[in-house]
Scaffold this motif. Structure first.
Motif, short mmCIF file in Angstrom:
data_model
loop_
_atom_site.label_atom_id
_atom_site.label_comp_id
_atom_site.label_asym_id
_atom_site.label_seq_id
_atom_site.Cartn_x
_atom_site.Cartn_y
_atom_site.Cartn_z
N THR A 21 0.83 -1.21 0.00
CA THR A 21 0.00 0.00 0.00
C THR A 21 0.86 1.26 0.00
O THR A 21 0.63 2.18 -0.80
N THR A 22 1.81 1.31 0.88
CA THR A 22 2.63 2.53 1.01
C THR A 22 3.54 2.72 -0.20
O THR A 22 3.78 3.85 -0.63
N VAL A 23 4.05 1.63 -0.76
CA VAL A 23 4.88 1.74 -1.96
C VAL A 23 4.05 2.25 -3.14
O VAL A 23 4.49 3.12 -3.90
N LEU A 24 2.84 1.71 -3.30
CA LEU A 24 1.97 2.17 -4.38
C LEU A 24 1.67 3.66 -4.25
O LEU A 24 1.76 4.42 -5.22
N GLY A 25 1.32 4.08 -3.05
CA GLY A 25 0.97 5.48 -2.84
C GLY A 25 2.13 6.41 -3.08
O GLY A 25 2.02 7.39 -3.83
N SER A 26 3.27 6.11 -2.47
CA SER A 26 4.42 7.00 -2.63
C SER A 26 4.96 6.98 -4.05
O SER A 26 5.44 8.00 -4.56
N SER A 27 4.86 5.82 -4.73
CA SER A 27 5.37 5.72 -6.10
C SER A 27 4.57 6.59 -7.05
O SER A 27 5.12 7.14 -8.02
N CYS A 184 -4.61 0.65 -4.71
CA CYS A 184 -4.08 1.10 -3.42
C CYS A 184 -5.17 1.31 -2.37
O CYS A 184 -5.03 0.90 -1.21
N VAL A 185 -6.26 1.95 -2.76
CA VAL A 185 -7.28 2.36 -1.78
C VAL A 185 -7.94 1.16 -1.09
O VAL A 185 -8.00 1.12 0.15
N PRO A 186 -8.46 0.17 -1.82
CA PRO A 186 -9.10 -0.95 -1.11
C PRO A 186 -8.12 -1.75 -0.26
O PRO A 186 -8.50 -2.26 0.81
N VAL A 187 -6.87 -1.86 -0.71
CA VAL A 187 -5.88 -2.58 0.12
C VAL A 187 -5.64 -1.82 1.42
O VAL A 187 -5.55 -2.42 2.50
N ALA A 188 -5.54 -0.49 1.33
CA ALA A 188 -5.34 0.32 2.54
C ALA A 188 -6.52 0.19 3.49
O ALA A 188 -6.35 0.05 4.71
N LEU A 189 -7.73 0.22 2.96
CA LEU A 189 -8.92 0.11 3.80
C LEU A 189 -9.00 -1.24 4.49
O LEU A 189 -9.44 -1.35 5.63
#
Length: 493
Positions: A21-27, A184-189
């Protein structure tokens, strides 16, 4: 979600989901800081835009990101890091979609500014989610994985951008963020626990954030237009920003942090080197395509050695800086980068990659490897551990603001006309004037480092924060660092 914040182990399935999740968001944010440069000639051609629009395509994003990144981190601490992170990802995706669909240059620039707001919300949240989610025993390894994967993303960014521009088209440089956000969003949730800082209190410094962004915006407009009144108004607003920060009880940018001479010196070096870097990469991506005749993919690939070297050797550079102190790396690194920019003067029409471009990119990479990691370490070692996150945020924002002003000012100083990028002869001539300017700013940064940066005492080093992101590709800005996590509270799934 089966673990509370601070209890997730890296070996667990949940831990791997958090990393993803964090890698997807920051990337997403990192890619847009690096890939857009190679798309600029096609954007200008497709939208019939002049040089000022190309500058604003880069700077609208940087402006809102630099102006709001400190506020974005504070919002996450107060209202929930996962919540603000997800909000930032969604905002960024909407901005990306609008960029990809923009029918004209005005809407593209406006959408880029929206993207920057989303990036300011999600970028600080990536690392803070890592710190807040993982068990203390696994936190360092989790940060290492996150920064390593982020470095890989930065390394492939220009290559990916060039491939997209030459393939489906420049709009996909932005549209590719939409499916990434949808993953990213559903994985984070589902997998990332909510957390916040229970000690976060006081009012947000919204006025300070607005004044800072408006000052940067006016000065940038004054340089690009160019309009003297806008630049003067920007200076006045910047003075008002300083006065407001000095008078507020909880300022976004506490003046007291600059009481450390080492911190002030490191930030002056940061401003010099990242102003030069931003100007260099902005103009080089254009030079390779407009003058040397490279495709977008060829231009993106040509930039790979710089980020690959940083990915491979940034950790070792940080270790060397700890052994010998920061003064020599922060002096030598800018000089190597200045030499690389002078080597780029050899790149003209029909330039050979191996003979003309590669040597400059290798020297540039060596210089950035030498200075970026020690620069971050110097910033953190100059303040108390509790203020490490704030110090890193200020340093990151300073780098982005410097890059913003460089991209605005350099074409003006080099005499680039509105249609310069359409003519190989005209752009090549102004490029040859711009590179020595960038090199001169780096030499100034080297002189500042040599005369002001000192090696901290061993006792001070032990008492201060140390970099957690051992691997980085800080091409557009130094990596964000944070203070050690205190007590986190879960808000539930």
């Amino acid at each position: 979600m089966d673990k509370a914040p601070g209890e997730i182990r890296l070996s667990s399935a949940t831990g791997r989901w958090v990393i993803l999740t964090t890698v997807l968001g920051s990337s997403m944010a990192l890619l847009d800081s690096t890939v857009v440069n190679v798309a600029l000639p096609r954007i200008g051609e497709d939208l019939n835009a002049d040089m000022a629009v190309l500058q604003w395509t880069v700077n609208a994003y940087t402006l809102t990101l630099a102006g709001l990144i400190l506020l974005g981190g504070a919002l996450g601490d107060r209202y929930g890091r996962r919540k603000i992170f997800i909000f930032g990802v969604v905002w960024f995706a909407i901005g990306s979609l609008l960029c990809g669909l923009a029918p004209n240059d005005i809407l593209l620039v406006a959408a880029r500014a929206l993207q920057g707001v989303g990036a300011a919300l999600l970028t600080p949240g990536s690392l803070s989610l890592i710190q807040a989610s993982f068990h203390p025993d696994d936190r360092a390894r989790a940060v290492g994985l996150w920064s390593g994967f982020g470095g890989v993303g930065a390394a492939v960014g220009p290559f990916l951008g060039g491939w997209l521009v030459d393939g489906p088209g420049w709009r996909w440089v932005f549209l590719i963020n939409v499916p990434l956000a949808a993953l990213c969003v559903p994985v984070a949730l589902r997998h990332v626990p909510e957390s916040r800082d229970p000690q976060a209190h006081g009012r947000f410094d919204v006025l300070g954030a607005v004044l800072g962004a408006v000052a940067l915006g006016l000065i940038t407009y004054g340089l690009i237009a160019p309009q003297v009144w806008a630049g003067a108004a920007g200076v006045v607003v910047a003075i008002a920003f300083v006065l407001v920060e000095r008078s507020r009880p909880d300022p976004m940018l506490p003046p007291s942090i600059f009481a450390s001479r080492q911190f002030t010196a490191a930030n002056l070096v940061t401003v010099c080197v990242y102003a030069a870097f931003s100007g260099f990469f902005f103009l080089t991506a254009l030079q390779l395509q407009v003058v040397a005749g490279y495709s977008a993919l060829g231009a993106g690939t040509a930039l790979l050695p710089t980020t690959v070297l940083m990915l491979l050797f940034s950790a070792r550079s940080g270790e060397l800086g700890e052994r010998i102190g920061p003064r020599i790396p922060l002096t030598v690194g800018p000089l190597l980068c200045a030499a690389a920019m002078l080597l780029m003067l050899r790149v003209g029409e029909d330039a050979s990659y191996v003979r003309d471009v590669l040597p400059a990119m290798l020297v540039m990479g060596m210089g950035m490897v030498t200075l970026v990691a020690p620069l971050t370490a110097t910033v953190l070692a100059s303040v108390e551990t509790a203020r490490a996150g704030l110090a890193s945020g200020i340093n990151n924002a300073a780098a982005r603001a410097a890059g913003l002003l460089a991209v605005a000012a350099l074409p003006l100083l080099a005499g680039m006309g509105p249609e310069a990028y359409r003519s190989a002869e005209q752009f090549g001539e102004t490029f040859r004037r711009a590179m020595p300017m960038c090199a001169g700013v780096l030499v100034l940064g080297s002189l500042i480092a040599w005369t002001t940066v000192r090696r901290p005492e061993p006792a001070d080093v032990l008492a201060r924060a140390r970099p957690q992101c051992r691997v980085n590709c800080g091409v557009s800005a130094p990596p964000l660092e944070q203070a050690e996590e205190r007590v986190t509270g879960s808000a539930g799934p």
